[in-house]
Design a protein around this motif. Structure first.
Motif, PDB file in Angstrom:
ATOM      1  N   PHE A  48      21.588   5.599   2.202  1.00  0.00           N
ATOM      2  CA  PHE A  48      21.466   6.407   3.373  1.00  0.00           C
ATOM      3  C   PHE A  48      19.809   6.338   3.690  1.00  0.00           C
ATOM      4  CE2 PHE A  48      24.629   9.489   1.008  1.00  0.00           C
ATOM      5  CZ  PHE A  48      25.493   9.232   2.102  1.00  0.00           C
ATOM      6  N   ALA A  87      16.679  11.068   7.493  1.00  0.00           N
ATOM      7  CA  ALA A  87      17.163  11.654   8.941  1.00  0.00           C
ATOM      8  C   ALA A  87      15.966  11.248   9.704  1.00  0.00           C
ATOM      9  CB  ALA A  87      17.519  13.006   8.544  1.00  0.00           C
ATOM     10  N   ASP A  92      19.510  18.734  10.543  1.00  0.00           N
ATOM     11  CA  ASP A  92      19.086  17.580   9.702  1.00  0.00           C
ATOM     12  C   ASP A  92      17.949  17.394   9.306  1.00  0.00           C
ATOM     13  OD1 ASP A  92      21.757  16.117  10.415  1.00  0.00           O
ATOM     14  OD2 ASP A  92      21.059  15.723  12.514  1.00  0.00           O
ATOM     15  N   ALA A 138      23.928  19.789   8.936  1.00  0.00           N
ATOM     16  CA  ALA A 138      23.783  18.260   8.984  1.00  0.00           C
ATOM     17  C   ALA A 138      24.760  17.563   9.883  1.00  0.00           C
ATOM     18  CB  ALA A 138      24.302  17.581   7.517  1.00  0.00           C
ATOM     19  N   GLN A 174      23.820  14.182  10.878  1.00  0.00           N
ATOM     20  CA  GLN A 174      23.615  12.428  10.697  1.00  0.00           C
ATOM     21  C   GLN A 174      24.262  11.891   9.201  1.00  0.00           C
ATOM     22  OE1 GLN A 174      19.583  11.622  11.364  1.00  0.00           O
ATOM     23  NE2 GLN A 174      19.352  13.302  13.173  1.00  0.00           N
ATOM     24  N   GLU A 175      24.383  10.759   9.225  1.00  0.00           N
ATOM     25  CA  GLU A 175      24.791  10.176   8.085  1.00  0.00           C
ATOM     26  C   GLU A 175      23.343   9.618   7.403  1.00  0.00           C
ATOM     27  OE1 GLU A 175      28.297   8.152   7.546  1.00  0.00           O
ATOM     28  OE2 GLU A 175      29.277   9.918   7.979  1.00  0.00           O
ATOM     29  N   ALA A 176      22.731  10.627   6.665  1.00  0.00           N
ATOM     30  CA  ALA A 176      21.449  10.366   6.058  1.00  0.00           C
ATOM     31  C   ALA A 176      21.105  11.026   4.973  1.00  0.00           C
ATOM     32  CB  ALA A 176      20.511  10.739   7.455  1.00  0.00           C
ATOM     33  N   ASN A 223      31.401  14.374   7.306  1.00  0.00           N
ATOM     34  CA  ASN A 223      30.237  13.714   7.580  1.00  0.00           C
ATOM     35  C   ASN A 223      29.526  13.603   6.140  1.00  0.00           C
ATOM     36  OD1 ASN A 223      27.859  12.815   8.752  1.00  0.00           O
ATOM     37  ND2 ASN A 223      26.940  14.869   8.757  1.00  0.00           N
ATOM     38  N   TYR A 252      26.424  12.304   3.825  1.00  0.00           N
ATOM     39  CA  TYR A 252      24.976  12.374   3.764  1.00  0.00           C
ATOM     40  C   TYR A 252      24.513  12.904   2.360  1.00  0.00           C
ATOM     41  CZ  TYR A 252      26.224  17.186   4.815  1.00  0.00           C
ATOM     42  OH  TYR A 252      26.949  18.614   4.628  1.00  0.00           O
TER      43      TYR A 252
END
Lengths: 405, 247
Positions: free
Chosen positions: A43, A46, A69, A145, A147-149, A177, A179
């Motif tokens: 990952f 973010a 995020d 959350a 984001q894919e982070a 999602n 993350y």
């Protein structure tokens, strides 16, 4: 912004992390939890961006501190005016001296997730409650959350002498999602101060979660934690409390695993001084191929006489493939203490199921009623009515008709 | 209402009921008496649909339906009620929730809408009072920490709420003192009606002083060996069961 003292912590943690990575399950504290899938995901960190924010990010409580995020969102937040509360980035500017004196001081033993957090945290909560001050309404820390982070956040919570507060921390995301939440809280509960912290982890079903809570309790300080582990595919929670003289610590937990979820609850209570009291009660319900871990350790130091400590872990396994690894440990170096621990692992009681059936209730509903009742004992301990209701409803969604709405 | 024909039942490899016949009509009260180990509890359990019993022969029809084909909850919804000898304690489930969930399950099965919340409370409070139970019992976990007498009263409360057609009382008098026995018996007597039948399974005649049966049957070694009227119970009280087993 570069702040030299923090940069030193960050660089040191970064080089430590580069050496060790995320914890290996060859380490005793990690033997039941393999986190190698997380590193493989690679990952990114973010980034701050104007992400769409969904319904779940609105707080049900009067005061809320929203992290989208991993970044504080002032527009979505509503903070109490009576105490010092701000983002950790603001605190680096406005409360630098106090923050520097506490930062990293509650963490006595580190590992890869903590090092990563120290090196990379993007934002978090800073709260300082002065002597004799009371935060009269709960403050909710809302993690969202999108984001894919990796979302690393760091909180520093300081209660001075006789201060009192209730915090609620919730983790959620849009459905599906993927993350990694990496959240570390350092908490300092001053002399005779009283902090209650609720954690409701309902990350998405594809998310990874690490949440670490490290608590320093001064003389007579009280700390109560309620831990609801509901979401994520792989979650690890650390709670470590260091207790001074006559400090009191209560840890409650409920983990509900289904499908392929893996929920690890690691707790450690260190009685460093005499006359402390600790109560720990964790319940788990595991179904499908879910796996639960309970590692509870209570350590009583040599001079910590007259400690009164109880630990209990009860588990329901609802399928043949579900698994629980439970390891309660008492490590006692003092000779005049009262410590007890107990563990149960079992299934729903056949007699109870039949009793409900004999009253017209079908088997599936009967099982939901009994499972709900098992879990609800922990929900009943919530003293914030709006939170109790929302966790109750989360439970009801898992076990429909398990109780009256 | 109920026809049991030549019923044989095994528990494991052991035959417990060995060809039992019994016919119960609406409005009747039947007492099943017999020594320990005769199969009295097995009969109650088989009627209510408890697992662990293998029916090897014979039939049970209830309102012209095959009772043995119905799962336990369907039997309950069709009006069969077992008052347990040992009511189960269920932590975390309140009495009032069980009563409401049970009542709604029965109503739904019979094509009725869910009970109105206020109507339900009025009803359950009236029935609770009639059984001399404190309203607080409604909000306690089912049978948890109840005394023996309180548990049995709670069974009768459930029965009063569900208004079943066929009530099976399994050793309801066991563990009751005289006062509790009287309250329980009054509760049962209040439910007597021409549409409802009772089967009282009991070791002692004591309960029958308070709930007068129309028929008394003696169950010994898996069969009904003698039937008669209420006077048979008195004869059993006097002579014991030995003279029947020898016959």
């Amino acid at each position: 912004m570069s702040i030299s003292w923090l940069d030193d912590f960050r660089q040191q943690a970064q080089s430590q992390f580069e050496q060790t990575g995320f914890p290996s399950n060859r380490l005793e504290d990690w033997r039941y939890t393999n986190v190698s899938a997380i590193a493989k995901k690679e990952f990114p960190l973010a980034k701050i961006e104007n992400s769409p924010v969904f319904e779940g990010s609105k707080g049900g409580t009067a005061f809320h501190f929203v992290l989208v995020d991993g970044f504080f969102n002032a527009g979505l937040s509503n903070l109490p005016k009576s105490i010092t509360v701000c983002s950790i980035n603001d605190a680096l500017k406005n409360h630098a001296g106090l923050l520097q004196s506490k930062f990293n001081q509650a963490i006595t033993q580190t590992h890869g997730f903590i090092d990563f957090n120290t090196a990379n945290f993007t934002d978090g909560l800073f709260i300082h409650i002065a002597e004799n001050e009371v935060l009269d309404k709960p403050l909710q820390i809302i993690h969202v959350a999108t984001q894919e982070a990796i979302l690393p956040t760091r909180h520093v919570v300081i209660l001075e002498k006789n201060a009192k507060a209730t915090l609620i921390e919730t983790f959620s995301s849009s459905e599906g999602n993927a993350y990694l939440t990496n959240s570390v809280a350092e908490i300092f509960v001053g002399e005779n101060a009283d902090l209650t912290l609720y954690k409701v982890q309902q990350e998405s079903e594809t998310a990874y979660h690490f949440g670490g809570t490290y608590v320093q309790q001064a003389d007579n300080a009280r700390f109560t934690h309620h831990n609801f582990a509901l979401g994520s595919v792989l979650a690890r929670s650390d709670i470590v409390c260091d207790l001074a003289t006559a400090a009191e610590c209560e840890l409650n937990g409920l983990y509900l695993g289904s499908q392929k979820q893996h929920l690890d609850n690691f707790t450690r209570i260190n009685h460093l001084q005499p006359n402390g009291i600790s109560r720990e009660f964790y319940k788990g319900i595991l179904t499908d191929q879910a796996k639960g871990v309970f590692q509870g350790r209570i350590v009583v130091a040599e001079n910590a006489q007259k400690i009164d400590s109880k630990m209990n872990n009860r588990n329901l396994l609802l399928s043949n493939e579900a698994e629980i690894d439970t390891k309660p440990q008492l490590e006692i170096y003092a000779d005049d203490v009262k410590c007890a621990h107990g563990v149960t692992v079992g299934q729903l009681d056949e007699k109870s199921i039949f009793y409900l059936q004999s009253r017209g209730i079908d088997e599936a509903t009967a099982k939901h009623i009994l499972t709900f009742a098992f879990a609800n004992e922990m929900v009943d301990k919530i003293t914030v009515p709006s939170l109790r209701e929302s966790v109750f409803n989360l439970l009801l969604a898992r076990f429909p008709e398990g109780a009256e709405r | 209402m109920l026809k049991i024909k030549n019923l044989t039942v095994n528990v494991g490899t052991k035959e417990i009921l060995k060809g039992l016949n019994l016919e119960v009509n609406a409005g009747e009260i039947h007492a099943i008496m017999g020594p320990n180990g005769a199969g009295k509890s097995t009969l109650s359990h088989v009627l209510s649909g408890k697992s662990g019993y293998e029916v090897t022969g014979g039939s049970i029809t209830y309102n012209d339906k095959n009772l043995l084909e119905m799962p336990a909850e369907i039997r309950a919804r069709e009006g069969v009620f077992l008052a347990f000898q040992y009511p189960v304690e269920i932590a975390g489930v309140t009495n009032v929730y069980l009563l409401k969930a049970a009542l709604n399950a029965v109503r739904k099965h019979n094509g009725l809408s869910e009970v109105d919340a206020m109507d339900f409370l009025t009803l359950v409070k009236a029935k609770t009072k009639a059984l001399d139970m404190d309203e607080k019992f409604l909000y306690r976990a089912v049978n948890e920490g109840f005394s023996g007498g309180e548990k049995k009263r709670n069974e009768i409360l459930q029965m009063a709420m569900l208004e079943p057609q066929l009530c099976i009382l399994d050793e309801t008098d066991s563990g009751l003192d005289i006062d509790a026995l009287r309250i329980v018996a009054d509760g049962v007597n209040a439910l007597r009606s021409e549409n409802r039948a009772f089967i009282m399974v009991t070791h002692y005649q004591r309960l029958l002083d308070y709930i007068k049966p129309d028929f008394v049957h003696v169950l010994a070694d898996g069969k009904i060996v003698k039937s008669g009227g209420a006077e048979l119970a008195l004869e059993l009280e006097e002579k014991g069961y030995g003279w029947l087993e020898q016959a």
